[in-house]
Write an enzyme that holds these catalytic residues in place. Structure first.
Site, mmCIF file in Angstrom:
data_model
loop_
_atom_site.group_PDB
_atom_site.id
_atom_site.type_symbol
_atom_site.label_atom_id
_atom_site.label_comp_id
_atom_site.label_asym_id
_atom_site.label_seq_id
_atom_site.Cartn_x
_atom_site.Cartn_y
_atom_site.Cartn_z
ATOM 1 N N ASP A 219 -70.020 -14.036 25.642
ATOM 2 C CA ASP A 219 -70.938 -13.987 24.507
ATOM 3 C C ASP A 219 -72.345 -14.293 25.012
ATOM 4 O O ASP A 219 -72.543 -14.452 26.219
ATOM 5 C CB ASP A 219 -70.496 -14.985 23.422
ATOM 6 N N ASP B 66 -66.521 -13.782 14.324
ATOM 7 C CA ASP B 66 -67.198 -13.355 15.563
ATOM 8 C C ASP B 66 -66.390 -13.866 16.745
ATOM 9 O O ASP B 66 -66.614 -14.972 17.244
ATOM 10 C CB ASP B 66 -68.624 -13.883 15.589
ATOM 11 N N ILE B 67 -65.415 -13.056 17.159
ATOM 12 C CA ILE B 67 -64.456 -13.497 18.170
ATOM 13 C C ILE B 67 -64.563 -12.700 19.469
ATOM 14 O O ILE B 67 -64.035 -13.102 20.488
ATOM 15 C CB ILE B 67 -63.015 -13.464 17.616
ATOM 16 N N LYS B 68 -65.211 -11.542 19.429
ATOM 17 C CA LYS B 68 -65.471 -10.711 20.623
ATOM 18 C C LYS B 68 -64.257 -10.605 21.548
ATOM 19 O O LYS B 68 -64.374 -10.753 22.761
ATOM 20 C CB LYS B 68 -66.694 -11.241 21.381
ATOM 21 N N ARG B 69 -63.100 -10.307 20.969
ATOM 22 C CA ARG B 69 -61.900 -10.148 21.765
ATOM 23 C C ARG B 69 -61.872 -8.759 22.399
ATOM 24 O O ARG B 69 -62.581 -7.839 21.972
ATOM 25 C CB ARG B 69 -60.650 -10.364 20.909
#
Lengths: 316, 316
Positions: free
Chosen positions: B115, A110-113
């Site tokens: 996030d 879960d890095i949401k890059r």
């Protein structure tokens, strides 16, 4: 998405465990256990607290992984929790991913890059590099769509080349997400619905044998009605559903995110599983680290089984 | 934003050098120079190529930093380029940030994190931790607004506590950015204009002595008209302007992003400075690593002076 769906079918369990350690979620005796080892391992004494915390997080994660590996198909480490420690934490993140894969689990980073095209291409090396190999040990990753297709396509291409998956944020679980995601557009749609349509398009050329694209969507458990509508709107898009448990999501709120066959989504729980030990009467801060990890493992296993059974009872 | 503005005033130069190494932007002799050292430094031989590349990137960055430290006020390492190598690259990123700060430069970490609230709070430790200290060595960071205020506020609070800054994506420089950022809303505004208004609000309680909030905005040099309109729309928001040079931005396209005093923005160039050596006739792949770094440094210094003079000539 075939590898993930196969793993879900084998476990008969569409849930994923969030490996999101914090100093509040790791028992005090475990946090204290690595001070000496860390002091010996670092060149510069000022780095010892970070190294000790990274060691504690990794051992905590290993205990959880061993406890749930035969119950759940997948784990989702949230890299923010590791970046909070600094580079030593990033090492603990990749070691956690590698250990989870070795135990047969699908690892969703879960890095949401997300960035412009040339930069997204660099980030896409999370899926491995021809010369350097696979440094991150992630099977799937999360990405942010705000930059449009330039920021997503490099991830999709890299995933296609390495049997990986990508999940784009569409409708997130947090309270303030409506400020942007629910904005009404001139054509009457909400922004997140438009993003959903783009995500469907961007993934349309990469649909696997289970009928789902390798480009999935993040849809929070806290939006049950919108989730049901999105399920109908994007029939070939697999959903990662955060927000079950601590954030208020339940089996009932996630039901609509699944397809008629009970497939099409995987539900994440983090604190509800990795923090279950906090409600166990046998735990106190006076136990030693080994006993604490045993309690962590026992409670996480039970919580993972309870979640599995909760979801199974709701599915067809 | 006061620290950055003071540095810009001192250098009389509103430009920032993007430290975004890739294998194409680092001379071949430098890439080859650390193989033996890396092999000796790692426990596992399979990690040697990544370690060697990380060492090459760091030495390349140091050469650039030394060459421009008295010309520019700030550098902006893009963490994606380092994550592309894996954890060894993340070490090179933090070492680069630390070295740049030691040379008196403001370091803007281009990390584009974002996030839900509890996770954003973990990411916000990029600004340091009471117990662990400052592991990242960043003065400012970039963030993504898609999750709304929950995802931004923790960064703003952490920045306020540590004299740091945050830059939220508003209008990015890449071609596909219009797919989402230019969507027309029901009230007639474009999405990026609405995001601009939110960013202004979120930063309104943190305006420094130069009149700018610690929460800035990313506005691409490739959108000159929109940039001018945003300058008027958000008078207390400082702009980070990427896209000058390789992406097509010029002094003319960024002029409108500055205020009447010639302040209010900092313009980034990456490839145009760190890759300037590629056009130098004295370079060939046959020179040794030390000579190659000398050429890199000389060309980067000249390109940084040219950019400074180009921007100075345009400003009041």
């Amino acid at each position: 998405m075939d590898k993930l769906i196969d793993a879900i079918e084998q476990a008969q369990n569409p849930s994923i465990v969030g490996l999101d350690p914090t100093e509040a979620l790791v028992p005090a005796p475990v946090l204290a256990a690595y001070t000496e080892e860390a002091t010996n391992a670092v060149d510069d004494e000022s780095q010892a607290p970070a190294a000790a915390l990274a060691m504690a997080y990794f051992q905590f994660n290993c205990a959880i992984i061993d406890a749930v590996a035969d119950i759940v198909p997948a784990v989702k480490p949230q890299i923010a929790m590791y970046e909070a420690i600094g580079p030593a934490g990033v090492d603990a993140y990749t070691m956690t991913c590698e250990y989870a894969q070795q135990q047969g689990l699908y690892v969703l980073g879960d890095i949401k890059r997300g960035d412009i095209g040339s930069t997204a291409a660099a980030y896409a090396k999370h899926f491995g590099d021809d010369c350097l190999g696979d440094a991150w040990h992630e099977n799937g990753i999360t990405v942010n769509p705000y930059l449009g297709s330039d920021g997503i396509t490099p991830f999709v291409e890299a995933a296609a080349a390495s049997d990986g998956d990508v999940f784009a944020l569409v409708r997130t679980s947090n309270p303030s997400s409506a400020q942007i995601q629910e904005l009404e557009l001139a054509d009457g749609a909400k922004l997140y619905e438009h993003v959903a349509d783009l995500v469907s398009q961007w993934g349309a050329d990469h649909i696997g044998r289970h009928g789902y694209s390798l480009l999935g969507a993040v849809v929070g458990a806290t939006h049950p009605q919108q989730g049901s509508e999105l399920r109908a709107r994007m029939p070939h898009t697999f959903f990662l559903v955060p927000g079950y448990g601590a954030q208020g999501g339940t089996a009932a709120t996630v039901r609509g995110m699944f397809d008629a066959d009970g497939m099409g989504a995987i539900v994440n729980s983090s604190r509800g599983i990795i923090g279950a030990w906090r409600d166990d009467p046998s735990y106190s801060d006076d136990v030693n680290a080994s006993t604490a990890l045993d309690i962590v493992a026992r409670c996480a296993r039970q919580a993972a089984m309870d979640m599995r059974d909760d979801l199974r009872a709701m599915l067809p």
